[in-house]
Each structure stands twice: as structure tokens, then as C-alpha cells.
Design an enzyme around this catalytic site. Sequence first.
Site, mmCIF file in Angstrom:
data_model
loop_
_atom_site.group_PDB
_atom_site.id
_atom_site.type_symbol
_atom_site.label_atom_id
_atom_site.label_comp_id
_atom_site.label_asym_id
_atom_site.label_seq_id
_atom_site.Cartn_x
_atom_site.Cartn_y
_atom_site.Cartn_z
ATOM 1 N N HIS A 152 0.689 -1.285 0.041
ATOM 2 C CA HIS A 152 0.013 -0.105 -0.167
ATOM 3 C C HIS A 152 0.829 1.490 -0.101
ATOM 4 C CE1 HIS A 152 -0.089 -0.377 4.580
ATOM 5 N NE2 HIS A 152 0.536 0.787 4.466
ATOM 6 N N ASP A 156 0.297 -7.660 1.537
ATOM 7 C CA ASP A 156 0.597 -6.119 1.524
ATOM 8 C C ASP A 156 2.156 -5.960 1.489
ATOM 9 O OD1 ASP A 156 0.328 -3.384 1.870
ATOM 10 O OD2 ASP A 156 -0.739 -3.475 3.556
ATOM 11 N N SER A 206 4.074 3.079 7.840
ATOM 12 C CA SER A 206 3.999 1.809 7.247
ATOM 13 C C SER A 206 5.186 1.360 6.523
ATOM 14 C CB SER A 206 2.833 2.033 6.351
ATOM 15 O OG SER A 206 1.539 1.683 7.090
#
Length: 387
Positions: A122, A153, A236
Site C-alpha cells: 500500500h 501487503d 507503514s
Amino acid sequence: MSRKKEHARPLPAGPRPTGPRTAHGRLLVPGAVAVLTALALAGCSSGSSSSASQAAGSPSSSGSARPASSAPARSADGNQLQDDYQRVIADVLPSVVQITTGDSLGSGIVYDDKGDIVTNAHVVGTATTFTVTLANSTKSLDATLVGSYPDTDLAVIKLSSPPSGLKPAAFGDSGKVQLGQITLAMGSPLGLSSSVTQGIVSATGRTVSEPRGGGSPGATIGNMVQTSAAINPGNSGGALVNLDSQVIGINTLAATEPEANGAAAPGIGFAIPASTITNITDQLIKQGKVTNSGRAALGITARTSFNQQFKPAGAVIVAVTSGGPAASAGMQAGDVITKIGDATVDSLNALTTALASLTPGDKATVAYTRDGNSRTADVTLGALESP
């Protein structure tokens, strides 16, 4: 202070059940939890983070009162813990980078000395070119996409001209991660590069479902590490590290509390485990794709089934892979799966969640209905194939 874009996700309308929740209002239970991704592309509410230049987790003073001119005393154990924090930060932070994609940003981890960097899928989104800033430099470096695997992911990008002295991170053994271990989360929260927060391992083996859209692939990921270390937008793709200077996970998600207008639920963050990272990253580097996901599959295509009241009532099989696990067990298109093992299946998402907690080769009893009649099948699960 201007910051790079951090897309915030609005909360869904409608009634909410009671109890602790995640970003999408689902109950926070030991099985699967739906959370709001903490990233540059789909943000979560801000929380506290400490700069790497600060001494995280400084021990409290001890001993009797001293004159104002005297420095407070610290126990030997307290000094040792602080020294351990500073050592780990010095060891690992050079391996954590900031990744900029258009007007968004995230973090990444240097995987090898050839310039490969692992991050979240992402974080890269649909982009194929990036700029990367190393922790010990202000110079932007160009990078290109090696491969992305949204089902877990994860993605890999590569520096076009890797500088000398690039420091790859060391990855730990996921099987040795234990509750209560001290963790440090490193990355670029809110664009503050080379930041560090601290906490502990709160749980292991979590199965977590991401919300879909806004840059998030909507993956359901098993065996995640839950941590109390603060994870904020921009974290992230960064590193979750133990006190042996080993990466035990990639910071990926943080829970939010809908009743608090989407504010972060303090101390509830999730990281993809090291074993998943190394498995997927090695394949992306060598092949540009994933052929062995390590994720369980039935060998079917399915969608959510609805009952006469238009409520989700299972996962109906649309197509069965010839020779796959479901086909070998006698299942066919039109069958409605209602349970796998002890896990109730009332939707496609519930089916995905149940499978994410299992591994290829596991044997599971699948309950389903065919033409209104209840049936069961003992299935040996296969592996999810790369799209």
C-alpha cells in the site's frame, strides 16, 4: 508545517455494535480484526512518536532525595536498558528509509546491499518509480518497482544507483517472538524521518483484515505481531525491531476508535511477521512475482451469498479449480460454504479470514450447503497462487 499527503479514511455510516472496535466498527476479537491502515496512502489518527535522537524509554530516577545540584541517580538495570535502546537504534536505523511516491510517503527497510528495499504494497500503490531518502543522508535516490504482492501487503523496490556502505537489516525468527518482548518501531511517521517509538509485543498470531480502497489492497494477513509501539501515518513499511537489533516485522496497521471520530486506539498496532517478509521478498527479488505464498487456499473462486432477507449467509462457490483441494473433496460451483473447522463463514471476507489463519497442507472440515441440504467435506488445503 506542510506535510506529504496522508489519505484519511472516513468511517462507515450505520449502527455500531458495542465493545472495542477498529476503524471499520468491527468488534476487536482474537480472531480477525478490521483496522485502518497506518500509512501515507491511507492514514490513521496521529499518535505520539519520539525522534531517534531522543533516548526512548529513559528509566525513572531512584534512591533518596538529593540536593538540587545533584543529577538524579539511575539503577544499573535502568542504565543498561537505555544503553540497549541506543545501541539498537544505532544498529538498525541506518537500514530504515523514507519512500516518497508522488505526493505520498511511507517507510521501507534495506533488504540487501544490492539496493533492494522491502515495504508495504500500500506504500507503493500503483506507482513504479520512487524517491528514497536514507536515514543518514538528505540526498534523494531514485528507485523503481521490483514487484508487489498485495495479498500479503508487501512490495520490493530497488535503488537505481545503490550507494556504497548500504546497510541491510537483519531479520529475526518469527517463531521466537514472545509476548512482553520490548519492541522499537522505526520509520517516518507524519514525514518525521528516522523516528522511533517503543512498546512491547502485545500478541502474536493475529489475523487482520485491512479496509479496501484509498491505496490499501484490502489484504487479510495472518500471523501478525501486535505491538503497543505507536504506529502513525508514514510508519507503514518501517521496521519493528527487538533488542537484538533484529527486524521481527514490518509496521503495517494501526487500530482506530470510531466513537472517538477515528482517533487512534492507543497501543494497538500490527506488523507483518519476519517469516512472511523474507519468504515473499526473496521470491519478488528472484522472480518478480510470488509462486509460493505460504497461504492456505481451497482452489475456488467465491463471492458472498445472501439469504432471503438479503443478509450475508455464507460464501458461494462460483468456480472450482480442476484438481484443486475443493474439487478433490467433491465440492462444486453453487455450493455455499458456511464453516471451516470452528470458524463460521458468513461472507467472502469471513472465508478469506478463516483461510489466512491456516497453512497449506492443513486438513480442515468444510461445512457447506448444496440445494438446501447440509454437507461436510474433509479438505487438504493447497497454496494460494499469485495472480
